[in-house]
Write a protein that holds these residues in place. Structure first.
Motif, PDB file in Angstrom:
ATOM      1  N   GLU A  39     -65.866 -43.323  21.960  1.00 14.40           N
ATOM      2  CA  GLU A  39     -66.613 -42.382  21.468  1.00 14.40           C
ATOM      3  C   GLU A  39     -66.085 -41.594  20.652  1.00 14.40           C
ATOM      4  O   GLU A  39     -64.751 -41.051  21.115  1.00 14.40           O
ATOM      5  CB  GLU A  39     -67.772 -42.056  22.435  1.00 14.40           C
ATOM      6  N   GLU A  40     -66.803 -40.946  19.655  1.00 13.23           N
ATOM      7  CA  GLU A  40     -66.101 -39.687  19.127  1.00 13.23           C
ATOM      8  C   GLU A  40     -66.826 -38.412  19.837  1.00 13.23           C
ATOM      9  O   GLU A  40     -67.916 -38.343  20.296  1.00 13.23           O
ATOM     10  CB  GLU A  40     -66.690 -39.839  17.705  1.00 13.23           C
ATOM     11  N   GLU A  43     -69.159 -32.621  17.567  1.00 15.73           N
ATOM     12  CA  GLU A  43     -68.339 -31.458  16.602  1.00 15.73           C
ATOM     13  C   GLU A  43     -68.740 -30.259  16.998  1.00 15.73           C
ATOM     14  O   GLU A  43     -67.875 -29.055  16.787  1.00 15.73           O
ATOM     15  CB  GLU A  43     -68.840 -31.905  15.242  1.00 15.73           C
ATOM     16  N   GLN A  50     -62.612 -31.255  22.328  1.00 17.91           N
ATOM     17  CA  GLN A  50     -62.843 -32.498  21.494  1.00 17.91           C
ATOM     18  C   GLN A  50     -61.477 -33.207  21.498  1.00 17.91           C
ATOM     19  O   GLN A  50     -61.423 -34.484  21.571  1.00 17.91           O
ATOM     20  CB  GLN A  50     -62.916 -32.031  20.256  1.00 17.91           C
ATOM     21  N   ARG A  54     -61.082 -37.255  22.784  1.00 18.12           N
ATOM     22  CA  ARG A  54     -60.310 -38.115  22.018  1.00 18.12           C
ATOM     23  C   ARG A  54     -59.162 -38.848  22.492  1.00 18.12           C
ATOM     24  O   ARG A  54     -58.888 -39.956  22.543  1.00 18.12           O
ATOM     25  CB  ARG A  54     -59.856 -37.413  20.561  1.00 18.12           C
ATOM     26  N   ARG A  74     -68.403 -37.409  28.759  1.00 22.39           N
ATOM     27  CA  ARG A  74     -69.160 -36.528  27.634  1.00 22.39           C
ATOM     28  C   ARG A  74     -69.482 -35.537  28.474  1.00 22.39           C
ATOM     29  O   ARG A  74     -69.411 -34.028  27.729  1.00 22.39           O
ATOM     30  CB  ARG A  74     -70.350 -37.440  27.055  1.00 22.39           C
TER      31      ARG A  74
END
Length: 144
Positions: A39-40, A43, A50, A54, A74
């Motif tokens: 997943e990304e 932002e 972040q 990643r 997450r």
């Protein structure tokens, strides 16, 4: 980490007699390709959170991750981000984040405790070795 670094040695660094159970206890995972469910990051998270999130998608242990592991990651990244952006850094929240990261096998020591070893391809090792030789040659020329 142990007193002298990560706990235990990699299976190929151990010497002496090992029982068949000890030899079979290590789960080896070839590291290749990206997982489909990576997943990304959000932002709105702190840049460090972040980057950590990643890195999970690029790490070898991702082959073990299920949807619940990504949800946990997450949540950990959200807590990490909030702590990094808070006016006052919370040691208790930091400890909780580190504990959650450990549960996701994010460090070499975590993986060794679970008897999981990530093996890089021979080509990656050869490329790294060639880069080291090139740097050594460059340093030799600079000092000579």
């Amino acid at each position: 980490m142990g007193a002298r670094g990560p706990v235990g040695k990699r299976s190929n660094q151990r010497h002496g007699h090992r029982t068949k159970a000890e030899q079979e206890a290590v789960t080896k995972v070839p590291v290749a390709g990206a997982p489909l469910d990576a997943e990304e990051p959000d932002e709105s998270w702190h840049p460090i959170a972040q980057r950590w999130f990643r890195s999970l998608g690029a790490s070898g242990q991702r082959v073990f991750y299920e949807a619940s592991d990504w949800a946990t990651a997450r949540y950990i990244a959200e807590a990490m981000s909030r702590n990094l952006e808070a006016g006052r850094f919370s040691a208790q929240l930091f400890a909780a984040v580190m504990s959650g990261m450990s549960s996701l096998l994010t460090t070499e020591g975590d993986r060794r405790r679970m008897r999981i070893e990530l093996e890089r391809s021979v080509q990656a090792d050869a490329d790294e070795e060639a880069a080291v030789v090139a740097l050594d040659e460059y340093q030799r020329r600079l000092s000579g």
